[in-house]
Design a protein around this motif. Structure first.
Motif, PDB file in Angstrom:
ATOM      1  N   GLU A   1       4.839  -1.147 -10.114  1.00 15.93           N
ATOM      2  CA  GLU A   1       4.814  -2.468  -9.501  1.00 15.93           C
ATOM      3  C   GLU A   1       6.084  -3.266  -9.760  1.00 15.93           C
ATOM      4  O   GLU A   1       6.519  -4.055  -8.904  1.00 15.93           O
ATOM      5  CB  GLU A   1       3.587  -3.242  -9.991  1.00 15.93           C
ATOM      6  CG  GLU A   1       2.264  -2.642  -9.507  1.00 15.93           C
ATOM      7  CD  GLU A   1       1.065  -3.451  -9.962  1.00 15.93           C
ATOM      8  OE1 GLU A   1       1.272  -4.464 -10.667  1.00 15.93           O
ATOM      9  OE2 GLU A   1      -0.060  -3.078  -9.610  1.00 15.93           O
TER      10      GLU A   1
ATOM     11  N   ASP B   1       0.500   2.293  -3.767  1.00 15.26           N
ATOM     12  CA  ASP B   1      -0.692   3.133  -3.765  1.00 15.26           C
ATOM     13  C   ASP B   1      -0.407   4.557  -3.294  1.00 15.26           C
ATOM     14  O   ASP B   1      -0.847   5.531  -3.907  1.00 15.26           O
ATOM     15  CB  ASP B   1      -1.774   2.504  -2.878  1.00 15.26           C
ATOM     16  CG  ASP B   1      -2.309   1.203  -3.456  1.00 15.26           C
ATOM     17  OD1 ASP B   1      -2.069   0.966  -4.651  1.00 15.26           O
ATOM     18  OD2 ASP B   1      -2.947   0.438  -2.719  1.00 15.26           O
ATOM     19  N   TYR B   2       0.337   4.695  -2.201  1.00 12.31           N
ATOM     20  CA  TYR B   2       0.527   6.027  -1.613  1.00 12.31           C
ATOM     21  C   TYR B   2       1.593   6.833  -2.356  1.00 12.31           C
ATOM     22  O   TYR B   2       1.386   8.006  -2.666  1.00 12.31           O
ATOM     23  CB  TYR B   2       0.899   5.894  -0.133  1.00 12.31           C
ATOM     24  CG  TYR B   2       0.939   7.216   0.598  1.00 12.31           C
ATOM     25  CD1 TYR B   2      -0.243   7.852   0.983  1.00 12.31           C
ATOM     26  CD2 TYR B   2       2.149   7.831   0.903  1.00 12.31           C
ATOM     27  CE1 TYR B   2      -0.214   9.071   1.649  1.00 12.31           C
ATOM     28  CE2 TYR B   2       2.191   9.043   1.564  1.00 12.31           C
ATOM     29  CZ  TYR B   2       1.001   9.659   1.932  1.00 12.31           C
ATOM     30  OH  TYR B   2       1.020  10.870   2.586  1.00 12.31           O
TER      31      TYR B   2
ATOM     32  N   GLY C   1       3.015   5.830  -5.343  1.00  9.06           N
ATOM     33  CA  GLY C   1       2.935   5.658  -6.781  1.00  9.06           C
ATOM     34  C   GLY C   1       4.079   4.900  -7.410  1.00  9.06           C
ATOM     35  O   GLY C   1       4.372   5.080  -8.599  1.00  9.06           O
TER      36      GLY C   1
ATOM     37  N   PHE D   1       0.822  -1.208   0.000  1.00 10.71           N
ATOM     38  CA  PHE D   1       0.000   0.000   0.000  1.00 10.71           C
ATOM     39  C   PHE D   1       0.857   1.260   0.000  1.00 10.71           C
ATOM     40  O   PHE D   1       0.632   2.184  -0.784  1.00 10.71           O
ATOM     41  CB  PHE D   1      -0.924  -0.005   1.226  1.00 10.71           C
ATOM     42  CG  PHE D   1      -1.470   1.350   1.565  1.00 10.71           C
ATOM     43  CD1 PHE D   1      -2.487   1.909   0.810  1.00 10.71           C
ATOM     44  CD2 PHE D   1      -0.948   2.079   2.624  1.00 10.71           C
ATOM     45  CE1 PHE D   1      -2.973   3.166   1.098  1.00 10.71           C
ATOM     46  CE2 PHE D   1      -1.424   3.336   2.932  1.00 10.71           C
ATOM     47  CZ  PHE D   1      -2.445   3.885   2.170  1.00 10.71           C
TER      48      PHE D   1
END
Length: 407
Positions: A254, A248-249, A251, A244
């Motif tokens: 992956e 997500d936070y 950026g 996360f």
């Protein structure tokens, strides 16, 4: 090293014994890391929700705890070798059965059984070292074992991803079954029995319960188990929060996540090398305490970084890696501290107690990250700070007992 069932002398501990027990203990981490990339495909293939598919992860973690709790005391009565060989056989059969699962409920149940076999193997591997070693030599053996196990988080995800792309998720469990069979052959040919018959305990429920009660009455063992469990809370909090926070936070792409994750493994390896090099000179009790002090101090910095967003992603990654290195500096000594308080005839039960505490507190650390999550890294920093403080207090209170020292 002797074959079949002969018990090796303490001077006979060879690289081969470390390697075999390392492979045995690696089955648990390999079993979870190889199939994580396949979770979405498993859900689609079995027509299951994401939540139900995630339950297979929870079931696996539960099995890692239940297996040692049940079979650890049994190994104190009948020996380690037979149980390890039996767990490897069942591990392979269950793994192959998972490849044929037709429903998510069947997969969850089989994953529980697979984990029970893997968790038993991990706990008994540690117990075998306690049969042969004590004190700082035992802590050194725990570090060597950990170094071997740490190879699993690097190799397993890539293996799982390749199998998934080439043949689908069922191939992952076929390969796990084959791996289990190969480890069984190696253990059957080269793994000796380490618990001599004269050191075994009678097998009955009352005796098992008395063994666990005696472990919980040892202040040293309990506090070392808590220190190790709190350190696991830091590790599990990181495992839960890292995707996360990084992706997500902040950026992060992956494909770079695995690289940053791998840096943490490198830090863990360095910690094990420090343990292996210096524990016989410094002593595992001192290393645990110093490591806990450093972990607590660094956790304050990590909390500040996550609270203020200081240095952004670079700050969280760099400080987290150093904190995790301290986790791995502390953990082998806490495992040795629990086992070292008891003679070999309680090593299986003591290892199970240590495993239960570690995974329970580790799961709590992971859950707390989710419970207090506010969309920022702050919850992660707070959980790491609290867990590190608990580890430091427990390590400081874990002092050698004056009676009942192990042989």
């Amino acid at each position: 090293m002797s074959h079949g069932g002969a018990r090796p002398r303490k001077s006979d501990l060879s690289p081969g014994l470390y390697l075999i027990l390392g492979l045995v203990a690696s089955l648990g981490p390999i079993s979870i890391d190889t199939y994580l990339p396949a979770l979405p495909e498993i859900a689609s293939s079995l027509g299951a929700s994401d939540g139900m598919t995630q339950m297979s992860v929870t079931a696996f973690l539960l099995g890692l705890v239940l297996g040692p709790v049940v079979f650890g005391p049994i190994s104190d009565a009948i020996g380690r070798r037979r149980l390890i060989l039996g767990s490897l056989v069942f591990y392979s059969l269950v793994s192959l059965s998972i490849a044929t699962a037709g429903s998510i409920e069947m997969l969850i149940g089989l994953r529980l059984a697979q984990a029970a076999c893997g968790g038993t193997a991990i706990a008994l591997a540690r117990s075998m070292f306690r049969d042969l070693l004590s004190g700082d030599a035992l802590a050194r053996a725990m570090s060597i074992l950990t170094m071997i196990i740490l190879g699993a988080p690097i190799i397993a995800p890539f293996l799982g991803a390749m199998l998934l792309l080439a043949w689908g998720w069922r191939a992952i469990f076929v390969v796990l079954g084959i791996i289990g069979g190969l480890v069984f052959i190696a253990a059957w040919r080269r793994l000796p029995e380490t618990l001599a018959p004269e050191h075994r305990r009678p097998l009955d429920l009352a005796n098992v319960l008395r063994g666990y009660v005696s472990i919980t009455r040892s202040r040293v063992a309990v506090f070392y188990a808590i220190a190790g469990g709190a350190a696991a809370g830091v590790l599990f909090a990181y495992l839960a929060a890292a995707p996360f926070i990084f992706i997500d936070y902040y950026g992060l792409e992956e494909q770079w996540f695995g690289v940053l994750f791998g840096i943490g493994i490198v830090g863990a390896w360095i910690s094990q090398m420090i343990n292996i090099r210096y524990v016989m000179m410094v002593g595992y009790r001192r290393i645990v305490l110093v490591g806990a002090v450093c972990m607590a101090a660094l956790s304050v910095l990590l909390w500040w970084v996550t609270w203020t967003d200081l240095w952004a992603l670079a700050g969280v990654v760099s400080v987290s890696v150093i904190v995790l290195s301290m986790v791995h500096l502390v953990t082998p000594g806490t495992q040795a501290g629990v086992l070292d308080e008891f003679p070999p005839d309680l090593a299986g039960s003591a290892s199970a107690f240590s495993t239960l505490t570690r995974f329970t507190m580790g799961a709590a650390g992971s859950a707390m990250v989710g419970l207090f999550n506010d969309g920022t890294p702050k919850a992660f920093g707070l959980v790491v700070l609290a867990s590190s403080a608990i580890a430091l207090i427990a390590a400081a209170l874990a002092r050698p007992s004056k009676t009942g020292r192990p042989m």
